[in-house]
Design an enzyme around this catalytic site. Structure first.
Site, PDB file in Angstrom:
ATOM      1  N   HIS A  82       0.878  -1.273  -0.079  1.00  0.00           N
ATOM      2  CA  HIS A  82       0.147  -0.072  -0.044  1.00  0.00           C
ATOM      3  C   HIS A  82       0.852   1.168   0.012  1.00  0.00           C
ATOM      4  O   HIS A  82       2.153   1.091   0.594  1.00  0.00           O
ATOM      5  CB  HIS A  82      -0.827  -0.158   1.343  1.00  0.00           C
ATOM      6  CG  HIS A  82      -2.070   1.027   1.414  1.00  0.00           C
ATOM      7  ND1 HIS A  82      -1.791   2.209   1.870  1.00  0.00           N
ATOM      8  CD2 HIS A  82      -3.224   0.866   1.346  1.00  0.00           C
ATOM      9  CE1 HIS A  82      -3.038   2.818   1.919  1.00  0.00           C
ATOM     10  NE2 HIS A  82      -3.809   2.058   1.478  1.00  0.00           N
ATOM     11  N   GLN A 108      -4.611  -5.557   6.644  1.00  0.00           N
ATOM     12  CA  GLN A 108      -5.509  -6.587   6.187  1.00  0.00           C
ATOM     13  C   GLN A 108      -5.238  -7.787   6.983  1.00  0.00           C
ATOM     14  O   GLN A 108      -6.372  -8.852   7.084  1.00  0.00           O
ATOM     15  CB  GLN A 108      -5.279  -6.748   4.630  1.00  0.00           C
ATOM     16  CG  GLN A 108      -5.486  -5.603   3.803  1.00  0.00           C
ATOM     17  CD  GLN A 108      -6.888  -5.042   4.052  1.00  0.00           C
ATOM     18  OE1 GLN A 108      -7.673  -5.577   4.219  1.00  0.00           O
ATOM     19  NE2 GLN A 108      -7.027  -3.918   3.612  1.00  0.00           N
ATOM     20  N   CYS A 155      -4.614   2.292  -3.816  1.00  0.00           N
ATOM     21  CA  CYS A 155      -3.426   2.973  -2.928  1.00  0.00           C
ATOM     22  C   CYS A 155      -2.272   2.133  -3.297  1.00  0.00           C
ATOM     23  O   CYS A 155      -1.379   1.766  -2.321  1.00  0.00           O
ATOM     24  CB  CYS A 155      -4.009   3.184  -1.636  1.00  0.00           C
ATOM     25  SG  CYS A 155      -4.829   4.370  -1.302  1.00  0.00           S
ATOM     26  N   ASP A 191       3.039  -4.756   7.893  1.00  0.00           N
ATOM     27  CA  ASP A 191       1.884  -3.920   7.632  1.00  0.00           C
ATOM     28  C   ASP A 191       0.692  -5.100   7.857  1.00  0.00           C
ATOM     29  O   ASP A 191       0.646  -5.701   6.965  1.00  0.00           O
ATOM     30  CB  ASP A 191       1.922  -3.187   6.275  1.00  0.00           C
ATOM     31  CG  ASP A 191       0.534  -2.726   6.042  1.00  0.00           C
ATOM     32  OD1 ASP A 191      -0.259  -2.608   6.766  1.00  0.00           O
ATOM     33  OD2 ASP A 191       0.456  -1.978   5.026  1.00  0.00           O
ATOM     34  N   LYS A 247     -10.590  -0.882   9.916  1.00  0.00           N
ATOM     35  CA  LYS A 247     -10.563  -1.901   9.041  1.00  0.00           C
ATOM     36  C   LYS A 247     -11.077  -3.220   9.955  1.00  0.00           C
ATOM     37  O   LYS A 247     -10.931  -4.485   9.217  1.00  0.00           O
ATOM     38  CB  LYS A 247      -9.199  -2.303   8.419  1.00  0.00           C
ATOM     39  CG  LYS A 247      -9.193  -1.239   7.224  1.00  0.00           C
ATOM     40  CD  LYS A 247      -7.876  -1.577   6.564  1.00  0.00           C
ATOM     41  CE  LYS A 247      -7.273  -0.627   5.850  1.00  0.00           C
ATOM     42  NZ  LYS A 247      -8.174   0.152   4.452  1.00  0.00           N
TER      43      LYS A 247
HETATM   44  N1  PMP Z   1      -1.899  -1.021   4.435  1.00  0.00           N
HETATM   45  C1  PMP Z   1      -2.729  -1.764   3.949  1.00  0.00           C
HETATM   46  C2  PMP Z   1      -2.329  -3.160   3.374  1.00  0.00           C
HETATM   47  C3  PMP Z   1      -4.103  -1.214   3.809  1.00  0.00           C
HETATM   48  O1  PMP Z   1      -4.988  -2.062   3.416  1.00  0.00           O
HETATM   49  C4  PMP Z   1      -4.315   0.069   4.253  1.00  0.00           C
HETATM   50  C5  PMP Z   1      -5.613   0.657   4.018  1.00  0.00           C
HETATM   51  N2  PMP Z   1      -6.147   0.553   2.773  1.00  0.00           N
HETATM   52  C6  PMP Z   1      -3.245   0.805   4.755  1.00  0.00           C
HETATM   53  C7  PMP Z   1      -2.119   0.096   5.115  1.00  0.00           C
HETATM   54  C8  PMP Z   1      -3.438   2.373   5.511  1.00  0.00           C
HETATM   55  O2  PMP Z   1      -4.482   2.153   6.315  1.00  0.00           O
HETATM   56  P1  PMP Z   1      -5.029   3.640   6.772  1.00  0.00           P
HETATM   57  O3  PMP Z   1      -5.493   4.430   5.786  1.00  0.00           O
HETATM   58  O4  PMP Z   1      -6.078   3.331   7.712  1.00  0.00           O
HETATM   59  O5  PMP Z   1      -3.729   4.073   7.668  1.00  0.00           O
END
Ligand code: PMP
Length: 427
Positions: free
Chosen positions: A138, A220, A385, A217, A243
């Protein structure tokens, strides 16, 4: 006699349907209409709907137990602090971390990654060192490292994923062996595009054998896999509350205690200090050293009911089976659509979680998403993203469909039928 097994299967399916319906009852947002159609919410990888217990606690704390935490002797503040710290204990237990000092509240996974990219890099990496990130990251796990590279004279390396979307451990070992300037590896537990469980414990073992810091990270990963930071043996693990059924505005950074102790604060302000004078300031012990300013204490407290729910569905064999059935049905049915490609398809389907990113030849993903929306089906289209990865597959982005335990099998079937319908209309 011949029919017995079939009857048994039917009974089990009925039982599962009942369980999923009970789960749905706990999520008020699911019971609404969109464009005059019952909502089918399949954008769970972006954010999940909120559990009734979470909403109740949020409402109760906002309406009644509203006082700033850690700062006052009065009852309301003490109660709010207790709820905030109960949220921390729930996270500690959920991640199987050793101590509460290792659980830092941030505003989200993004903020947690920025904290590491600033504080760890500043104190433990040197000019000329390299940071290795996965290809399927991401933007939150790419851009903070790019900023740190610019600021501290490091460079960024990329660990490519295989055609299936999986990480090759051989490739990782090779990269680390060939370049001893790689000092830090940051990869996802599960990509928000590919929906594949990465072998994070193996990854950490390989990286540590070369003295490389390991950041995972888990945005998910926490939703779809069991997490034990002690077994995984990573140095850092991050996720976002929104999430995993909690409100937005709260996130978690797990860090190995010895490392967190050796890192400088990221932000300065109230709560993160011990003593302050114009000449010299000393810092609060962990975890407060990294929690400057008033945190989102309501959302932090809400992590407790959210994680209790997440644990209950994660440990429920029937919910797990339901999820597997959705994965296998989606794979089977989608593959029958001409020109459709699923990006992120491991050989071993037990590694696939119900996050599907698709491209269909000759059809723009945003046209699909818009038409599905008019049918009440919420899905996502675009680059999710993760532009470096997605642009490898398609210049227009992808269509992503992501399920949660409250999605029924019927919703899965409706989605497949409607996708076939709109694909035919658009081709
Ligand atoms: N890493 C992953 C794998 C994600 O799916 C996301 C959110 N789509 C993020 C990081 C970032 O999360 P946040 O916008 O809640 O900080």
């Amino acid at each position: 006699m011949l029919f017995r097994p079939k009857t048994k299967v039917c009974l089990v399916l009925l039982q599962v349907m009942e369980i999923i319906e009970q789960i749905r009852e706990e999520f008020p947002a699911l019971h609404q209409q969109v464009w005059g159609k019952p909502l089918i919410y399949l954008d769970n990888a972006a954010t999940t709907q909120k559990h009734r217990m979470v909403l109740e606690l949020q409402e109760r704390m906002s309406a009644r137990t509203n006082a700033n935490i850690h700062r006052a002797l009065h009852k309301l503040s003490a109660d709010a602090t207790d709820l905030y710290e109960a949220g921390r204990e729930a996270v500690r237990s959920f991640l199987n971390a050793e101590s509460r000092e290792e659980i830092i509240f941030t505003s989200g996974a993004t903020a947690a990654l920025n904290l590491i990219a600033s504080s760890l890099v500043r104190s433990h990496l040197s000019k000329g060192d390299k940071v290795l990130v996965g290809e399927a990251e991401h933007h939150s796990n790419i851009v903070p490292w790019q900023l740190a590279c610019d600021q501290y004279g490091l460079s960024l390396e990329v660990l490519p994923v295989e055609e299936s979307g999986e990480i090759s451990l051989e490739r990782l070992s090779g990269l680390l062996k060939a370049d001893n300037r790689i000092r830090l590896l940051s990869v996802n537990h599960i990509s928000n595009v590919l929906g594949i469980i990465n072998p994070v414990a193996e990854i950490a073992r390989i990286a540590h054998s070369k003295g490389v810091f390991v950041v995972i990270d888990g945005a998910q990963g926490v939703v779809h896999d069991r997490v034990s930071v002690r077994e995984m043996d990573c140095d850092f693990y991050v996720f976002s509350g929104h999430k995993i059924y909690a409100p937005a505005g709260i996130g978690v950074l797990y860090g190995r205690r010895t490392l967190l102790e050796s890192m400088p604060p990221y932000m300065g302000g109230g709560d993160m200090v011990d003593r302050v004078s114009f000449g010299r300031t000393t810092y609060a012990p962990l975890p407060l050293k990294f929690e400057a300013g008033t945190p989102n204490f309501v959302a932090a407290a809400c992590l407790k009911p959210a994680l209790e729910f997440a644990t209950s569905v994660r440990d429920d064999v029937q919910v797990r089976e339901h999820e597997k059935r959705i994965v296998s049905t989606m794979v089977q049915e989608l593959q029958q659509i001409e020109g459709l490609k699923i990006h992120g398809l491991p050989r071993d389907l037990s590694l696939k979680v119900p996050i599907f990113s698709l491209s269909i030849e000759g059809v723009h993903p945003s046209d699909l998403a818009q038409m599905l929306d008019k049918m009440g089906i919420a899905v996502r289209s675009g680059f999710m993203c993760a532009e470096p990865l997605v642009s490898r597959f398609s210049e227009h982005g992808l269509l992503r469909v992501s399920f949660a335990p409250y999605n029924t099998f019927n919703e899965c079937e409706i989605f497949i039928n409607k996708l076939k319908l709109v694909t035919n209309m658009l081709k």
